[in-house]
Design an enzyme around this catalytic site. Structure first.
Site, mmCIF file in Angstrom:
data_model
loop_
_atom_site.group_PDB
_atom_site.id
_atom_site.type_symbol
_atom_site.label_atom_id
_atom_site.label_comp_id
_atom_site.label_asym_id
_atom_site.label_seq_id
_atom_site.Cartn_x
_atom_site.Cartn_y
_atom_site.Cartn_z
ATOM 1 N N LYS A 1 21.368 -32.202 3.012
ATOM 2 C CA LYS A 1 21.157 -33.464 4.033
ATOM 3 C C LYS A 1 21.170 -34.669 2.980
ATOM 4 C CE LYS A 1 17.753 -31.424 6.868
ATOM 5 N NZ LYS A 1 17.765 -29.984 6.096
ATOM 6 N N ARG B 1 12.922 -25.252 -3.082
ATOM 7 C CA ARG B 1 12.672 -24.846 -1.812
ATOM 8 C C ARG B 1 13.521 -24.024 -1.307
ATOM 9 N NH1 ARG B 1 13.727 -30.057 -2.079
ATOM 10 N NH2 ARG B 1 14.895 -30.978 -0.460
ATOM 11 N N CYS C 1 22.894 -25.377 18.945
ATOM 12 C CA CYS C 1 22.303 -24.871 17.903
ATOM 13 C C CYS C 1 23.283 -24.902 16.912
ATOM 14 C CB CYS C 1 21.769 -23.453 18.328
ATOM 15 S SG CYS C 1 21.098 -22.641 16.840
ATOM 16 N N ARG D 1 23.095 -22.873 14.337
ATOM 17 C CA ARG D 1 23.045 -21.529 13.875
ATOM 18 C C ARG D 1 23.289 -20.511 14.999
ATOM 19 N NH1 ARG D 1 18.242 -22.024 10.553
ATOM 20 N NH2 ARG D 1 19.057 -22.923 8.448
ATOM 21 N N ASP E 1 25.288 -31.426 14.346
ATOM 22 C CA ASP E 1 26.320 -30.520 13.512
ATOM 23 C C ASP E 1 27.588 -30.028 13.876
ATOM 24 O OD1 ASP E 1 24.653 -30.378 11.192
ATOM 25 O OD2 ASP E 1 23.152 -29.214 12.159
ATOM 26 N N CYS F 1 19.423 -23.373 22.669
ATOM 27 C CA CYS F 1 19.709 -24.599 22.613
ATOM 28 C C CYS F 1 21.517 -24.491 22.701
ATOM 29 C CB CYS F 1 19.216 -25.407 21.498
ATOM 30 S SG CYS F 1 17.604 -25.466 21.373
ATOM 31 N N ASP G 1 23.571 -33.131 7.844
ATOM 32 C CA ASP G 1 23.718 -32.013 6.740
ATOM 33 C C ASP G 1 25.218 -31.862 6.594
ATOM 34 O OD1 ASP G 1 21.760 -29.923 5.946
ATOM 35 O OD2 ASP G 1 20.948 -30.488 7.969
ATOM 36 N N ARG H 1 19.254 -23.722 -1.248
ATOM 37 C CA ARG H 1 20.084 -24.873 -1.391
ATOM 38 C C ARG H 1 19.764 -25.903 -2.474
ATOM 39 N NH1 ARG H 1 23.238 -25.163 3.257
ATOM 40 N NH2 ARG H 1 21.159 -24.898 4.536
ATOM 41 N N TYR H 2 18.282 -26.218 -2.538
ATOM 42 C CA TYR H 2 17.714 -27.184 -3.309
ATOM 43 C C TYR H 2 16.799 -26.410 -4.273
ATOM 44 C CZ TYR H 2 18.675 -29.927 1.085
ATOM 45 O OH TYR H 2 19.421 -30.650 1.938
HETATM 46 S S1 SF4 Z 1 17.345 -21.800 16.172
HETATM 47 FE FE1 SF4 Z 1 18.869 -22.812 17.249
HETATM 48 S S2 SF4 Z 1 18.771 -21.962 19.467
HETATM 49 FE FE2 SF4 Z 1 16.924 -21.382 18.107
HETATM 50 S S3 SF4 Z 1 15.270 -23.062 18.797
HETATM 51 FE FE3 SF4 Z 1 16.384 -23.505 17.086
HETATM 52 S S4 SF4 Z 1 17.998 -25.075 17.613
HETATM 53 FE FE4 SF4 Z 1 17.191 -23.887 19.253
#
Ligand code: SF4
Length: 359
Positions: free
Chosen positions: A323, A100, A116, A118, A279, A113, A316, A96-97
């Site tokens: 970001k 890096r 998350c 992703r 996000d 999480c 983001d 993206r940059y």
């Molecule tokens: S990728 Fe997503 S689910 Fe995995 S630790 Fe990071 S925030 Fe949590």
């Protein structure tokens, strides 16, 4: 640290297991099965032990125990909320940059999480690790781009790989002359601290490149004695650490909790780096704050803790535009009211001063 008294040795991955351990209400089981069909679930014993099952608003549970609210996708939410795909020239790389790249090695994490970004890409249903031909192609891409100074290992959680495999990857990257920094983003030191053993630390150190570790934690209770010891092992072993946190409604969206979290990082010798605005991942609206709330909290933090404890509040930009800092602005010009065009500066108490002051 609050304990829920569980004698649980395995990671919980099924809604029925969460119910059986008192971490989710039985009445929610049918909805949670629907959530589980779409998004991965994992609650390690270390994280389960931090949850108070008697507290319906427990800030650790809010991060890891699924909720029926995840079944509702709001307008604007997107399966690829920060535009990884837009900037992926070869499998496993996000560029993206200019200086890096992200190098996505694995699609699994110790815990999943609920917020998350992703969440549509991680979990046991996805490919476990980058297949060897794709790994080789990603390395070729990095080799061919002299401008790449920093490689960020993410995923998934790179510390889910074995020390042996991580050692091989670190050696491959360090052998590329222009790669000088390798940064790993991980939740393992809080989710499964025993995994961070001496072998793991040794694997992450490599001649020819400097390794940084970014710890993801969102609530001060995550920094248990075991988590602090895991971080100390890495730092004492020569791996500098920074933090990243996500601003989450009902988890850390109050000044006292954020203050305690940032102080805990600094006490662990971890420099607060990023506080991410939530996000637009699908089914996460119940965990997001507004940008204005985030700015108010950053103003409050500025008044409560030293510069050492200040993260950058960042957004983001959806679509893959990178970001941007979105914290409060403390400087404005007096042009309209003042022919000398001085500045207005806001101090840590919120009082306004002119700069330079009138002689
Ligand atoms: S990728 Fe997503 S689910 Fe995995 S630790 Fe990071 S925030 Fe949590």
């Amino acid at each position: 640290m609050r304990q829920n008294g569980l004698n649980q040795a395995a990671t919980l991955r099924e809604p029925a297991e969460l119910v059986a351990h008192g971490l989710a209400p039985a009445a929610d089981l049918a909805d949670l099965e629907k959530v589980a069909a779409r998004y991965a679930i994992a609650v390690t014993p270390d994280i389960a032990a931090l949850i108070d099952p008697g507290d319906p608003d427990d800030p650790i549970a809010r991060q890891f125990i699924p909720s029926a609210e995840e079944l509702v996708t709001q307008p604007g939410e997107d399966a690829d909320p920060i535009g990884d795909h837009t900037h992926s020239p070869v499998e496993g790389i996000v560029h993206r940059y200019p200086d890096r790249v992200l190098f996505k090695l694995v699609h699994v994490c110790a815990v999943y999480c609920r917020f998350c970004f992703r969440r549509e890409m991680v979990g046991p249903g996805k490919a476990n690790a980058l297949p060897q031909p794709a790994y080789d192609g990603a390395l070729d891409y990095i080799r061919a781009h002299n401008e790449i100074w920093e490689v960020i290992l993410t995923g998934g959680d790179p510390l889910m790989l074995s020390p042996r495999r991580l050692g091989e990857i670190m050696a491959d990257l360090a052998a590329i002359d222009h790669v000088r920094i390798v940064r790993l983003h991980t939740r393992v030191p809080v989710a499964d601290p025993a995994r961070v053993n001496d072998e793991m630390v040794d694997a992450l150190k490599v001649a020819g490149a400097t390794t940084w570790v970014a710890l993801h934690a969102n609530h001060p209770r995550e920094l248990t004695d075991a988590a602090r010891a895991a971080c100390a092992r890495m730092i004492d072993g020569g791996l500098p650490m920074v933090s990243q946190s996500v601003l989450l409604r009902g988890v850390n969206d109050d000044a006292a909790t954020l203050e305690a979290l940032m102080r805990a990082f600094v006490e662990c010798r971890i420099k607060p780096y990023y506080l991410h605005h939530g996000d637009l991942a699908p089914g996460t609206a119940h965990l997001r704050t507004t940008l204005e709330q985030g700015q108010d909290l950053m103003r409050a933090l500025r008044g409560r803790v030293s510069g050492l404890c200040q993260p950058d509040y960042v957004l983001d930009i959806p679509g893959g535009h990178g970001k941007s800092p979105v914290g409060p602005n403390y400087l404005s010009q007096t042009r309209e009211a003042d022919p000398e065009s001085r500045y207005r500066v806001i101090d840590y108490c919120g009082d306004v001063h002119l700069y330079p002051p009138k002689p």
